[in-house]
Design an enzyme around this catalytic site. Structure first.
Site, short mmCIF file in Angstrom:
data_model
loop_
_atom_site.label_atom_id
_atom_site.label_comp_id
_atom_site.label_asym_id
_atom_site.label_seq_id
_atom_site.Cartn_x
_atom_site.Cartn_y
_atom_site.Cartn_z
N PHE A 121 -8.91 9.48 -6.79
CA PHE A 121 -8.20 9.69 -5.52
C PHE A 121 -6.78 9.17 -5.63
O PHE A 121 -6.45 8.35 -6.49
CB PHE A 121 -8.94 9.01 -4.36
CG PHE A 121 -8.98 7.50 -4.45
CD1 PHE A 121 -8.01 6.73 -3.84
CD2 PHE A 121 -10.00 6.86 -5.14
CE1 PHE A 121 -8.04 5.35 -3.93
CE2 PHE A 121 -10.05 5.48 -5.22
CZ PHE A 121 -9.05 4.71 -4.62
N CYS A 122 -5.93 9.68 -4.73
CA CYS A 122 -4.54 9.23 -4.64
C CYS A 122 -4.08 9.47 -3.20
O CYS A 122 -4.88 9.81 -2.33
CB CYS A 122 -3.66 9.96 -5.64
SG CYS A 122 -3.70 11.76 -5.48
N THR A 123 -2.81 9.27 -2.94
CA THR A 123 -2.32 9.29 -1.56
C THR A 123 -2.54 10.65 -0.88
O THR A 123 -3.15 10.73 0.19
CB THR A 123 -0.82 8.94 -1.50
OG1 THR A 123 -0.62 7.69 -2.17
CG2 THR A 123 -0.34 8.83 -0.06
#
Length: 299
Positions: free
Chosen positions: A174-176
């Protein structure tokens, strides 16, 4: 009220430099500000402005080659998140430094926010946060692994050094907003990892859609605008930005040794030279003078 749109889309642009002037003109016409990155591989950025202005820019981007399916995430702010508009030409819209990585070819399995908790709660799943260390420091998912990278370009080396830890594990990343995972999942697939998943829409979509009482997220999410951080429901968080190192800090950090407005914070006071600090002080002085004259300046 300002509408904020965070967006990215991978598409092959034959002449990315030709896209810049129309974007600059359109944003100026509609008082839209922020940053857009344009490269041969696509477009990425965050913009803010009046509702009609954001609609006009989004419509323009969706009309670009291969961008019909553009998705974006919206939030709001009561103060201007950006002070000016920048459209920059880049080699990559998110820098990984791996020329063989191609998100248009194949990426990991998308996981909707509503299904994310079930996935990351499984014993056979390793959850990896692909963001930079200073972003992870203020918030992440329960049990997520922090690679402690200072830039996304360090991720491939971290994976190579740690891949044996994940033997027989499914990988959830996951990331922003989702853009880093488009590349990181393609990279892992290229390294022979078969079961790779990533959070669709990123942390921002999760915080928008998943109720806090059912959330596996702890803390706040760093964002690259003057809000600095957001929490559940995309409500503006408590963080400020140290303009010396660009890391998020809390209001109480301003009372700690090492803090000097616009110059340093307890995290970076020992990382910069006296010459750097003198330069930062002059920048802060100029910003203070501009503010006194009624001008706006956002670094």
């Amino acid at each position: 009220m300002y509408t904020i749109a965070a967006l990215y889309h991978f598409s092959r642009f034959d002449a990315p430099d030709a896209l810049r002037p129309p974007l600059i003109a359109l944003c100026a016409q509609h008082d839209v500000k922020g940053t857009l990155l344009v490269a041969a591989e696509g477009i990425n950025g965050t913009i803010a402005g009046p509702r009609a202005g954001i609609d006009a820019v989004i419509a323009h981007i969706r009309a670009l080659p291969g961008c019909t399916d553009l998705e974006w995430k919206e939030s709001t702010a009561t103060t201007p998140p950006f002070g000016k508009m920048k459209v920059r030409l880049k080699r990559e819209i998110v820098t990984m430094g791996q020329p063989d990585v191609d998100p248009l070819a194949k990426v990991g399995h998308y996981v909707d926010p509503a299904d994310w908790n079930d996935l990351i709660g499984r014993d056979d799943v390793a959850v990896i946060d692909t963001r930079n260390d200073y972003e992870v420091a203020i918030g992440t998912f329960d049990g997520a692994i922090d690679p402690e990278t200072q830039s996304f370009g360090e991720f491939p080396a971290w994976w190579e050094a740690n891949k044996d830890r994940f033997h027989n594990k499914k990988i959830a990343m996951f990331c922003t907003g989702g853009i880093r995972c488009e590349k990181s999942t393609n990279y892992l697939i290229g390294q022979g990892v078969e079961d790779v998943f990533h959070l669709k829409g990123g942390i921002l979509k999760y915080l928008e859609e998943v109720p806090e009482e059912h959330s596996s997220w702890k803390g706040d999410c760093f964002v690259f605008d003057n809000r600095v951080s957001v929490g559940h429901g995309l409500k503006e968080g408590p963080h400020m930005l140290c303009h010396g190192c660009r890391r998020p800090i809390l209001p109480e950090d301003t009372a700690k040794p090492g803090y000097e407005a616009g110059v340093s914070c307890p995290q970076c006071v020992d990382e910069t030279s006296d010459a750097d600090k003198a330069r930062f002080r002059e920048r802060q002085r100029q910003m203070t003078l501009a503010k006194a004259r009624g001008e706006t300046h956002r670094s």
